[in-house]
Scaffold this motif. Structure first.
Motif, PDB file in Angstrom:
ATOM      1  N   PRO A  30     -39.466  -0.676  56.814  1.00 55.72           N
ATOM      2  CA  PRO A  30     -40.193  -1.926  57.051  1.00 55.72           C
ATOM      3  C   PRO A  30     -41.087  -2.337  55.876  1.00 55.72           C
ATOM      4  CG  PRO A  30     -41.219  -0.156  58.288  1.00 55.72           C
ATOM      5  CD  PRO A  30     -40.013   0.431  57.608  1.00 55.72           C
ATOM      6  N   ASP A  31     -40.506  -2.353  54.690  1.00 53.12           N
ATOM      7  CA  ASP A  31     -41.188  -2.796  53.468  1.00 53.12           C
ATOM      8  C   ASP A  31     -40.094  -3.370  52.574  1.00 53.12           C
ATOM      9  OD1 ASP A  31     -42.133  -2.822  50.757  1.00 53.12           O
ATOM     10  OD2 ASP A  31     -43.729  -1.436  51.326  1.00 53.12           O
ATOM     11  N   LYS A  32     -40.200  -4.664  52.259  1.00 53.66           N
ATOM     12  CA  LYS A  32     -39.133  -5.361  51.532  1.00 53.66           C
ATOM     13  C   LYS A  32     -38.850  -4.788  50.149  1.00 53.66           C
ATOM     14  CE  LYS A  32     -39.078  -9.730  53.879  1.00 53.66           C
ATOM     15  NZ  LYS A  32     -38.979 -11.156  53.779  1.00 53.66           N
ATOM     16  N   VAL A  33     -39.846  -4.212  49.511  1.00 53.18           N
ATOM     17  CA  VAL A  33     -39.612  -3.615  48.192  1.00 53.18           C
ATOM     18  C   VAL A  33     -38.527  -2.548  48.288  1.00 53.18           C
ATOM     19  CG1 VAL A  33     -40.643  -2.203  46.362  1.00 53.18           C
ATOM     20  CG2 VAL A  33     -41.918  -4.125  47.308  1.00 53.18           C
ATOM     21  N   PHE A  34     -38.540  -1.796  49.371  1.00 52.79           N
ATOM     22  CA  PHE A  34     -37.548  -0.739  49.557  1.00 52.79           C
ATOM     23  C   PHE A  34     -36.296  -1.246  50.263  1.00 52.79           C
ATOM     24  CE2 PHE A  34     -41.664   1.522  49.452  1.00 52.79           C
ATOM     25  CZ  PHE A  34     -41.468   2.178  48.249  1.00 52.79           C
ATOM     26  N   SER A  35     -36.474  -1.990  51.365  1.00 58.72           N
ATOM     27  CA  SER A  35     -35.321  -2.395  52.179  1.00 58.72           C
ATOM     28  C   SER A  35     -34.372  -3.338  51.447  1.00 58.72           C
ATOM     29  CB  SER A  35     -35.784  -3.023  53.490  1.00 58.72           C
ATOM     30  OG  SER A  35     -36.472  -4.225  53.255  1.00 58.72           O
ATOM     31  N   THR A  36     -34.887  -4.108  50.479  1.00 62.24           N
ATOM     32  CA  THR A  36     -34.019  -5.006  49.708  1.00 62.24           C
ATOM     33  C   THR A  36     -33.547  -4.360  48.406  1.00 62.24           C
ATOM     34  OG1 THR A  36     -35.884  -6.065  48.606  1.00 62.24           O
ATOM     35  CG2 THR A  36     -35.092  -7.086  50.665  1.00 62.24           C
ATOM     36  N   LYS A  37     -33.919  -3.107  48.213  1.00 60.86           N
ATOM     37  CA  LYS A  37     -33.493  -2.303  47.062  1.00 60.86           C
ATOM     38  C   LYS A  37     -33.965  -2.883  45.726  1.00 60.86           C
ATOM     39  CE  LYS A  37     -29.607  -0.592  49.728  1.00 60.86           C
ATOM     40  NZ  LYS A  37     -28.184  -0.365  49.809  1.00 60.86           N
ATOM     41  N   MET A  38     -35.144  -3.503  45.730  1.00 62.86           N
ATOM     42  CA  MET A  38     -35.714  -4.042  44.490  1.00 62.86           C
ATOM     43  C   MET A  38     -35.903  -2.950  43.438  1.00 62.86           C
ATOM     44  SD  MET A  38     -38.727  -6.676  45.481  1.00 62.86           S
ATOM     45  CE  MET A  38     -38.607  -7.653  46.943  1.00 62.86           C
ATOM     46  N   MET A  39     -36.277  -1.766  43.875  1.00 67.01           N
ATOM     47  CA  MET A  39     -36.538  -0.665  42.952  1.00 67.01           C
ATOM     48  C   MET A  39     -35.287   0.147  42.655  1.00 67.01           C
ATOM     49  SD  MET A  39     -40.155   0.795  44.301  1.00 67.01           S
ATOM     50  CE  MET A  39     -40.373   1.824  42.868  1.00 67.01           C
ATOM     51  N   GLY A  40     -34.281   0.026  43.499  1.00 64.41           N
ATOM     52  CA  GLY A  40     -33.055   0.793  43.356  1.00 64.41           C
ATOM     53  C   GLY A  40     -32.527   1.191  44.715  1.00 64.41           C
ATOM     54  N   ASP A  41     -31.354   1.785  44.703  1.00 63.46           N
ATOM     55  CA  ASP A  41     -30.710   2.213  45.940  1.00 63.46           C
ATOM     56  C   ASP A  41     -31.235   3.592  46.332  1.00 63.46           C
ATOM     57  OD1 ASP A  41     -29.033   2.159  48.128  1.00 63.46           O
ATOM     58  OD2 ASP A  41     -27.180   1.962  46.966  1.00 63.46           O
ATOM     59  N   GLY A  42     -30.930   4.009  47.528  1.00 61.16           N
ATOM     60  CA  GLY A  42     -31.386   5.322  47.959  1.00 61.16           C
ATOM     61  C   GLY A  42     -31.250   5.510  49.449  1.00 61.16           C
ATOM     62  N   ILE A  43     -32.205   6.243  49.984  1.00 57.75           N
ATOM     63  CA  ILE A  43     -32.205   6.606  51.394  1.00 57.75           C
ATOM     64  C   ILE A  43     -33.668   6.818  51.796  1.00 57.75           C
ATOM     65  CG2 ILE A  43     -32.037   9.108  51.067  1.00 57.75           C
ATOM     66  CD1 ILE A  43     -29.740   9.011  53.167  1.00 57.75           C
ATOM     67  N   ALA A  44     -33.937   6.872  53.087  1.00 56.67           N
ATOM     68  CA  ALA A  44     -35.325   7.081  53.527  1.00 56.67           C
ATOM     69  C   ALA A  44     -35.350   8.079  54.673  1.00 56.67           C
ATOM     70  CB  ALA A  44     -35.954   5.754  53.959  1.00 56.67           C
ATOM     71  N   PHE A  45     -36.558   8.508  54.998  1.00 59.38           N
ATOM     72  CA  PHE A  45     -36.739   9.549  55.999  1.00 59.38           C
ATOM     73  C   PHE A  45     -37.942   9.234  56.863  1.00 59.38           C
ATOM     74  CE2 PHE A  45     -35.020  11.094  52.090  1.00 59.38           C
ATOM     75  CZ  PHE A  45     -33.883  11.756  52.495  1.00 59.38           C
ATOM     76  N   ASP A  46     -37.801   9.495  58.149  1.00 61.50           N
ATOM     77  CA  ASP A  46     -38.933   9.431  59.062  1.00 61.50           C
ATOM     78  C   ASP A  46     -39.497  10.853  59.083  1.00 61.50           C
ATOM     79  OD1 ASP A  46     -40.783   8.655  60.889  1.00 61.50           O
ATOM     80  OD2 ASP A  46     -39.350   8.081  62.438  1.00 61.50           O
ATOM     81  N   HIS A  83     -41.365   8.266  47.374  1.00 63.00           N
ATOM     82  CA  HIS A  83     -42.551   7.500  47.761  1.00 63.00           C
ATOM     83  C   HIS A  83     -42.956   7.947  49.164  1.00 63.00           C
ATOM     84  CE1 HIS A  83     -45.105   4.133  48.902  1.00 63.00           C
ATOM     85  NE2 HIS A  83     -45.177   3.849  47.611  1.00 63.00           N
ATOM     86  N   VAL A  84     -44.044   8.684  49.273  1.00 63.30           N
ATOM     87  CA  VAL A  84     -44.448   9.283  50.544  1.00 63.30           C
ATOM     88  C   VAL A  84     -45.218   8.280  51.404  1.00 63.30           C
ATOM     89  CG1 VAL A  84     -45.650  11.191  51.647  1.00 63.30           C
ATOM     90  CG2 VAL A  84     -44.566  11.533  49.422  1.00 63.30           C
ATOM     91  N   GLY A  85     -44.578   7.862  52.485  1.00 60.24           N
ATOM     92  CA  GLY A  85     -45.217   6.947  53.423  1.00 60.24           C
ATOM     93  C   GLY A  85     -45.302   5.523  52.905  1.00 60.24           C
ATOM     94  N   LEU A  86     -45.719   4.630  53.801  1.00 58.38           N
ATOM     95  CA  LEU A  86     -45.909   3.223  53.460  1.00 58.38           C
ATOM     96  C   LEU A  86     -47.403   2.920  53.503  1.00 58.38           C
ATOM     97  CD1 LEU A  86     -43.030   1.695  55.597  1.00 58.38           C
ATOM     98  CD2 LEU A  86     -42.954   2.474  53.221  1.00 58.38           C
ATOM     99  N   ASP A  87     -47.895   2.261  52.507  1.00 58.21           N
ATOM    100  CA  ASP A  87     -49.313   1.907  52.380  1.00 58.21           C
ATOM    101  C   ASP A  87     -50.217   3.123  52.209  1.00 58.21           C
ATOM    102  OD1 ASP A  87     -48.749  -0.841  52.572  1.00 58.21           O
ATOM    103  OD2 ASP A  87     -48.827  -0.757  54.757  1.00 58.21           O
ATOM    104  N   THR A  88     -49.650   4.284  51.901  1.00 57.26           N
ATOM    105  CA  THR A  88     -50.467   5.482  51.691  1.00 57.26           C
ATOM    106  C   THR A  88     -51.297   5.383  50.415  1.00 57.26           C
ATOM    107  OG1 THR A  88     -48.498   6.507  50.729  1.00 57.26           O
ATOM    108  CG2 THR A  88     -49.044   7.086  53.016  1.00 57.26           C
TER     109      THR A  88
END
Length: 158
Positions: A30-46, A83-88
């Motif tokens: 739930p952060d467009k910088v990551f979800s739209t792959k502005m920084m690059g492709d990858g994967i995420a973790f809860d 990138h650990v967490g969102l808004d950390t």
């Protein structure tokens, strides 16, 4: 005399999960910088546990002043960012204990940092942790929607 000009296939790079938790697609972050792959492709973790591990052999090339993000250059030359967490970043480094330093060579599975999950929860921060491949590598997730173990479960191939 006969010469073979076939290109040698490069060996795929496999990345391990940097955290223990559930593996999700980058598009679900739930952060467009990551979800739209502005920084690059990858994967995420809860994220479920507080230790962050190296996903592959390489060198530490970046540690955010606020200790919420670590960059590496892998042995293959690929650059990644955890990138650990969102808004950390708002915690200004509180709740992060970094075990490595810039320039340090590390092995896959090495502990990079530890976070204080109760502190993050007290500040209502989401602990979704993206793993971003900063180069134009072809990224293939191999553990989506699965529970993964930090430093052990293979999650991406490049």
């Amino acid at each position: 005399m006969m010469f073979s000009f076939k290109k040698k296939k490069q060996k795929a790079t496999v990345l391990l999960s940097p955290v223990t938790g559930k593996c999700i697609s980058l598009e679900e972050v739930p952060d467009k910088v990551f979800s739209t792959k502005m920084m690059g492709d990858g994967i995420a973790f809860d994220l479920e546990e507080g230790t962050i591990f190296a996903p592959a052999d390489g060198k530490i090339t970046f540690i955010a002043e606020t200790r919420h993000a670590i960059g590496m250059t892998l042995v293959s030359g690929v650059e990644i960012l955890i990138h650990v967490g969102l808004d950390t970043v708002k915690l200004d480094g509180k709740g992060f204990n970094v075990f490595v330093e810039i320039g340090q060579e590390i092995k896959a599975g090495a502990e990079l940092l530890e976070i204080d999950i109760p502190l993050m929860s007290a500040h209502h921060l989401q602990l979704i942790t993206p793993l971003i491949v900063m180069s134009n590598s072809t990224v293939t997730p191999i553990a989506l929607e699965q529970k993964v173990t930090g430093g052990k479960t293979a999650v991406l191939t490049l």
